[in-house]
Design a protein around this motif. Structure first.
Motif, PDB file in Angstrom:
ATOM      1  N   UNK A   1      -9.472  -3.453   0.763  1.00 26.17           N
ATOM      2  CA  UNK A   1      -8.030  -3.644   0.838  1.00 26.17           C
ATOM      3  C   UNK A   1      -7.396  -2.465   1.565  1.00 26.17           C
ATOM      4  N   UNK A   2      -6.633  -2.768   2.596  1.00 24.07           N
ATOM      5  CA  UNK A   2      -5.842  -1.755   3.287  1.00 24.07           C
ATOM      6  C   UNK A   2      -4.403  -1.880   2.800  1.00 24.07           C
ATOM      7  N   UNK A   3      -3.809  -0.757   2.472  1.00 30.90           N
ATOM      8  CA  UNK A   3      -2.405  -0.735   2.061  1.00 30.90           C
ATOM      9  C   UNK A   3      -1.623  -0.046   3.170  1.00 30.90           C
ATOM     10  N   UNK A   4      -0.815  -0.821   3.881  1.00 28.48           N
ATOM     11  CA  UNK A   4      -0.049  -0.322   5.015  1.00 28.48           C
ATOM     12  C   UNK A   4       1.260   0.282   4.509  1.00 28.48           C
ATOM     13  N   UNK A   5       1.430   1.582   4.767  1.00 31.26           N
ATOM     14  CA  UNK A   5       2.602   2.314   4.289  1.00 31.26           C
ATOM     15  C   UNK A   5       3.596   2.622   5.406  1.00 31.26           C
ATOM     16  N   UNK A   6       3.461   1.966   6.544  1.00 32.13           N
ATOM     17  CA  UNK A   6       4.297   2.284   7.708  1.00 32.13           C
ATOM     18  C   UNK A   6       5.776   1.983   7.499  1.00 32.13           C
ATOM     19  N   UNK A   7       6.104   1.072   6.594  1.00 33.56           N
ATOM     20  CA  UNK A   7       7.500   0.695   6.383  1.00 33.56           C
ATOM     21  C   UNK A   7       8.052   1.191   5.050  1.00 33.56           C
ATOM     22  N   UNK A   8       7.410   2.212   4.494  1.00 31.82           N
ATOM     23  CA  UNK A   8       7.911   2.828   3.266  1.00 31.82           C
ATOM     24  C   UNK A   8       9.091   3.723   3.637  1.00 31.82           C
ATOM     25  N   UNK A   9      10.227   3.526   2.954  1.00 34.71           N
ATOM     26  CA  UNK A   9      11.435   4.292   3.280  1.00 34.71           C
ATOM     27  C   UNK A   9      11.692   5.431   2.303  1.00 34.71           C
TER      28      UNK A   9
ATOM     29  N   UNK B   1       3.934   6.412   6.441  1.00 33.98           N
ATOM     30  CA  UNK B   1       5.223   6.790   7.032  1.00 33.98           C
ATOM     31  C   UNK B   1       5.445   8.287   6.837  1.00 33.98           C
ATOM     32  N   UNK B   2       6.221   8.915   7.710  1.00 35.66           N
ATOM     33  CA  UNK B   2       6.500  10.340   7.557  1.00 35.66           C
ATOM     34  C   UNK B   2       7.054  10.712   6.175  1.00 35.66           C
ATOM     35  N   UNK B   3       7.879   9.842   5.613  1.00 40.61           N
ATOM     36  CA  UNK B   3       8.435  10.115   4.285  1.00 40.61           C
ATOM     37  C   UNK B   3       7.332  10.148   3.223  1.00 40.61           C
ATOM     38  N   UNK B   4       6.310   9.338   3.393  1.00 42.26           N
ATOM     39  CA  UNK B   4       5.180   9.342   2.453  1.00 42.26           C
ATOM     40  C   UNK B   4       4.405  10.652   2.566  1.00 42.26           C
ATOM     41  N   UNK B   5       4.139  11.081   3.790  1.00 45.09           N
ATOM     42  CA  UNK B   5       3.400  12.327   3.994  1.00 45.09           C
ATOM     43  C   UNK B   5       4.208  13.525   3.504  1.00 45.09           C
TER      44      UNK B   5
ATOM     45  N   UNK C   1       7.158  -0.619 -12.099  1.00 42.49           N
ATOM     46  CA  UNK C   1       6.668  -1.771 -12.859  1.00 42.49           C
ATOM     47  C   UNK C   1       6.444  -2.975 -11.948  1.00 42.49           C
ATOM     48  N   UNK C   2       7.386  -3.210 -11.047  1.00 41.69           N
ATOM     49  CA  UNK C   2       7.270  -4.322 -10.098  1.00 41.69           C
ATOM     50  C   UNK C   2       6.028  -4.157  -9.222  1.00 41.69           C
ATOM     51  N   UNK C   3       5.810  -2.943  -8.715  1.00 38.27           N
ATOM     52  CA  UNK C   3       4.642  -2.689  -7.872  1.00 38.27           C
ATOM     53  C   UNK C   3       3.361  -2.828  -8.676  1.00 38.27           C
ATOM     54  N   UNK C   4       3.346  -2.309  -9.881  1.00 39.84           N
ATOM     55  CA  UNK C   4       2.169  -2.420 -10.731  1.00 39.84           C
ATOM     56  C   UNK C   4       1.799  -3.883 -10.968  1.00 39.84           C
ATOM     57  N   UNK C   5       2.779  -4.701 -11.290  1.00 37.29           N
ATOM     58  CA  UNK C   5       2.520  -6.128 -11.529  1.00 37.29           C
ATOM     59  C   UNK C   5       2.052  -6.823 -10.257  1.00 37.29           C
ATOM     60  N   UNK C   6       2.630  -6.445  -9.112  1.00 37.57           N
ATOM     61  CA  UNK C   6       2.219  -7.028  -7.833  1.00 37.57           C
ATOM     62  C   UNK C   6       0.777  -6.661  -7.509  1.00 37.57           C
ATOM     63  N   UNK C   7       0.421  -5.409  -7.717  1.00 39.80           N
ATOM     64  CA  UNK C   7      -0.950  -4.960  -7.437  1.00 39.80           C
ATOM     65  C   UNK C   7      -1.956  -5.666  -8.340  1.00 39.80           C
TER      66      UNK C   7
ATOM     67  N   UNK D   1       1.047  -5.017   2.957  1.00 37.99           N
ATOM     68  CA  UNK D   1       2.148  -4.287   3.592  1.00 37.99           C
ATOM     69  C   UNK D   1       3.207  -3.992   2.532  1.00 37.99           C
ATOM     70  N   UNK D   2       3.490  -2.698   2.319  1.00 37.14           N
ATOM     71  CA  UNK D   2       4.557  -2.304   1.407  1.00 37.14           C
ATOM     72  C   UNK D   2       5.776  -1.942   2.233  1.00 37.14           C
ATOM     73  N   UNK D   3       6.924  -2.497   1.862  1.00 39.91           N
ATOM     74  CA  UNK D   3       8.148  -2.328   2.633  1.00 39.91           C
ATOM     75  C   UNK D   3       9.255  -1.894   1.678  1.00 39.91           C
ATOM     76  N   UNK D   4       9.817  -0.708   1.938  1.00 39.30           N
ATOM     77  CA  UNK D   4      10.933  -0.237   1.121  1.00 39.30           C
ATOM     78  C   UNK D   4      10.587   0.987   0.305  1.00 39.30           C
ATOM     79  N   UNK D   5      11.115   1.026  -0.907  1.00 40.40           N
ATOM     80  CA  UNK D   5      11.036   2.195  -1.765  1.00 40.40           C
ATOM     81  C   UNK D   5       9.923   2.074  -2.800  1.00 40.40           C
ATOM     82  N   UNK D   6       9.104   3.105  -2.879  1.00 40.56           N
ATOM     83  CA  UNK D   6       8.067   3.175  -3.922  1.00 40.56           C
ATOM     84  C   UNK D   6       8.503   4.282  -4.869  1.00 40.56           C
TER      85      UNK D   6
END
Length: 97
Positions: A39-47, A76-80, A23-29, A12-17
Motif C-alpha cells: 500500500x502506498x499512501x500519497x501525502x502530496x495533497x496534505x494541507x 507535502x512540504x507541510x508533512x516534512x 478517528x475518521x482516518x483511523x476508521x478509514x484505514x 490518496x489523503x487530501x486535506x488535514x491529518x
C-alpha cells in the motif's frame, strides 16, 4: 476536513491529518482491504498535519509491517516540516519513499 480515495494500491489523503480527523482516518484505514500486498499512501495533497496525525500514520505503517507493507509517498512540504518539528524523522525513515 480530510478526504481519501483508494486507487489500485495507492491511498490518496487530501486535506488535514489532525487530531480532529484522527478517528475518521483511523476508521478509514481499518476499512482498507487486508489482501493488499503493498500500500502506498500519497501525502502530496496534505494541507495540515499535527503530532496526532503523525502518530496515527506511524502506528498504521508499523501495524502493516508484518503483513502488507505500507509506504508513504510524495510527502507535502507541510508533512516534512511537521516531521522535522516533531523529531520523528528517524521513526518514519523506513516508511518514506
Amino acid at each position: 476536513m480530510l478526504e481519501w480515495k483508494l486507487s489500485g494500491t495507492t491511498l490518496h489523503l487530501i486535506g488535514e491529518i489532525k487530531i480532529s480527523q484522527a478517528e475518521e482516518l483511523f476508521l478509514s484505514l481499518r476499512q482498507l482491504p487486508h489482501e493488499l500486498a503493498f500500500l502506498e499512501i500519497d501525502l502530496s495533497e496534505v494541507s495540515q498535519v499535527d503530532t496526532a496525525g503523525l502518530q496515527l500514520l506511524l502506528a498504521f505503517c508499523r501495524s502493516r509491517s508484518g503483513q502488507a507493507a505500507a509506504c508513504l509517498i510524495n510527502p507535502a512540504p507541510v508533512f516534512m516540516r511537521a516531521l522535522n518539528l516533531s523529531g520523528l524523522n528517524a521513526q518514519f525513515q523506513s516508511y518514506l519513499a
